[in-house]
Scaffold this active site. Structure first.
Site, PDB file in Angstrom:
ATOM      1  CB  CYS A 173       0.253   1.901  10.479  1.00 37.79           C
ATOM      2  SG  CYS A 173      -0.931   2.023   9.146  1.00 37.79           S
ATOM      3  NE  ARG A 233      -1.127   7.756   1.118  1.00 40.87           N
ATOM      4  CZ  ARG A 233      -2.076   7.472   2.006  1.00 40.87           C
ATOM      5  NH1 ARG A 233      -1.970   7.898   3.257  1.00 40.87           N
ATOM      6  NH2 ARG A 233      -3.112   6.733   1.658  1.00 40.87           N
ATOM      7  CB  CYS A 235      -3.005   4.885  13.006  1.00 40.69           C
ATOM      8  SG  CYS A 235      -1.626   4.601  11.884  1.00 40.69           S
ATOM      9  NE  ARG A 281      -7.600  -6.073   4.229  1.00 42.02           N
ATOM     10  CZ  ARG A 281      -6.773  -6.728   3.422  1.00 42.02           C
ATOM     11  NH1 ARG A 281      -6.510  -7.999   3.608  1.00 42.02           N
ATOM     12  NH2 ARG A 281      -6.235  -6.116   2.394  1.00 42.02           N
ATOM     13  CB  CYS A 308      -2.803   1.203  12.436  1.00 42.13           C
ATOM     14  SG  CYS A 308      -3.937   1.854  11.195  1.00 42.13           S
ATOM     15  NE  ARG A 309      -9.759   1.331  16.201  1.00 38.83           N
ATOM     16  CZ  ARG A 309      -9.277   2.112  17.175  1.00 38.83           C
ATOM     17  NH1 ARG A 309      -8.506   1.586  18.101  1.00 38.83           N
ATOM     18  NH2 ARG A 309      -9.572   3.381  17.208  1.00 38.83           N
ATOM     19  CB  THR A 320      -0.913   0.061   1.249  1.00 42.87           C
ATOM     20  OG1 THR A 320      -0.084   0.029   2.414  1.00 42.87           O
ATOM     21  CG2 THR A 320      -1.866  -1.111   1.284  1.00 42.87           C
ATOM     22  CB  CYS A 338      -1.733   5.304   8.264  1.00 44.22           C
ATOM     23  SG  CYS A 338      -3.427   4.728   8.506  1.00 44.22           S
TER      24      CYS A 338
HETATM   25 ZN   LIG Z   1      -2.654   3.266  10.124  1.00 39.67          ZN
END
Ligand SMILES: [Zn+2]
Length: 373
Positions: free
Chosen positions: A38, A67, A72, A45, A42-43, A34, A69
């Site tokens: 994070c 970059r 979070c 997946r 971080c919530r 991606t 997130c």
């Molecule tokens: Zn995150």
């Protein structure tokens, strides 16, 4: 905090799976698929193990091309960002490769100096440093994906190579017209059969030659710039041109020898080890203990191993010619497959007519040693 002080990858991955708050601030987790990094809690997946990379700081993740997130917000220390900081981050992400001038910020209704102060307070780094790291990371990521300078130029919307180089120079914080008066290293990316390499040189000589995908290269570049107080600018230099020509000759097997002036740097001990490495003829290998004996410190085998790993002039200072006493390849910063390739290549091309008879003898010895693994 350096990567060496991080918990083991297994422990960190477990913390990510468990969203363990105890690891908040200890490390950041980045996901290759991606391009996002994070907090450990971080919530989003849970990423697959093979896609994650861990960093000790947000800055390192940025330099590696990730970059932050949006969920979070790893830059914001758990507080809600003030609207000004959120506006600055949004302005960067709208066009991350572009340079933002004060005038651009003013046009968006952002007061540049107030915004910078707010950014520094909440993100722990200056806006300038953030943006530069973000852009440097993107450009380096492009190089790592094997993009040519032409592709990178087109990606960044430039019609000419000189326009792109100009932008790249600005990315590094120095106007091209002033670059002449600034102490800097000139950088050049060199294509090789083993992947692109980054070369840095100044008038004293070649200062760095590394495979671009070497782990920790960004940190190495940062520390080099900090220690020597120099900037790195993409550019042209006779030492870089000579290095490129000699690398071509090396990889084609025409000549395994390098004559480009080199700037070794390092401590007195590192210097001694690197000098000893330069004495190892192509097509041959030495053990760490043999190198330790050569530098007059027979007990310092592990220190020799470390100095060997700290070598910044890959291939030219042949740290790949040092192997375990039992003939195993042991480690290599650029990856063991490259070490194996380089040694096989040198064995195949070292014994050319005119080579010293001694070389041939040592060459046979090396084959015997390598046959052991
Ligand atoms: Zn995150």
């Amino acid at each position: 905090m350096s990567k060496l002080n991080l918990p083991s990858p297994e422990v960190m991955y477990r913390a990510v799976v468990d969203r363990d708050p105890a690891f908040e601030g200890i490390f950041f987790v980045a996901v290759a698929t991606t391009g996002i990094f994070c907090r450990p809690t971080c919530r989003v997946r849970t990423p697959k193990r093979e896609n994650v990379e861990f960093f000790a700081s947000a800055s390192e993740a940025l330099h590696a091309g990730y970059r932050p997130c949006r969920r979070c917000r790893p830059l914001e220390h758990g507080r809600d960002a003030p609207p000004l900081v959120a506006q600055l981050l949004a302005a960067v992400e709208a066009e991350p490769a572009r340079r933002l001038r004060d005038a651009d910020l003013t046009r968006q209704g952002i007061d540049p100096s107030t915004a910078r102060r707010a950014f520094k307070r909440y993100c722990g780094m200056t806006f300038h440093a953030y943006h530069r790291a973000r852009r440097m990371g993107l450009a380096l990521a492009g190089v790592r994906q094997g993009k040519s300078m032409l592709d990178l130029q087109l990606d960044h919307g430039f019609e000419s190579g000189s326009g792109f180089r100009g932008a790249f120079n600005r990315l590094l914080g120095t106007a091209p017209s002033r670059a002449r008066n600034v102490d800097c290293f000139y950088a050049r990316w060199i294509e090789t059969p083993l992947g692109p390499m980054l070369a840095l040189a100044d008038d004293r000589g070649l200062a760095l030659l590394e495979f671009v995908d070497r782990r920790g290269l960004e940190r190495e570049l940062q520390s080099l710039q900090r220690k020597l107080g120099r900037r790195i600018l993409p550019g042209v230099h006779p030492h870089l041109a000579q290095t490129e020509a000699e690398l071509q000759a090396y990889f084609s097997g025409r000549s395994l020898h390098f004559a480009t002036p080199i700037a070794l740097g390092g401590s007195q001990f590192q210097h001694a080890v690197w000098r000893a490495l330069l004495e190892i003829p192509p097509g041959t290998t030495r053990s760490y203990a043999e190198v330790a004996a050569t530098v007059g410190r027979p007990a310092a085998v592990r220190a020799v191993g470390r100095a060997n790993g700290d070598n910044r002039l890959c291939i030219i200072v042949p740290c790949h010619r040092v192997i375990g006493a039992d003939g195993t390849l042991t480690g290599y910063g650029g990856g063991l497959w490259r070490k194996q390739w380089l040694l096989a290549h040198e064995r195949a091309h070292a014994a050319v007519p005119g080579q010293l008879a001694l070389d041939v003898e040592l060459h046979d010895h090396a084959i015997a040693a390598l046959a052991a693994d």
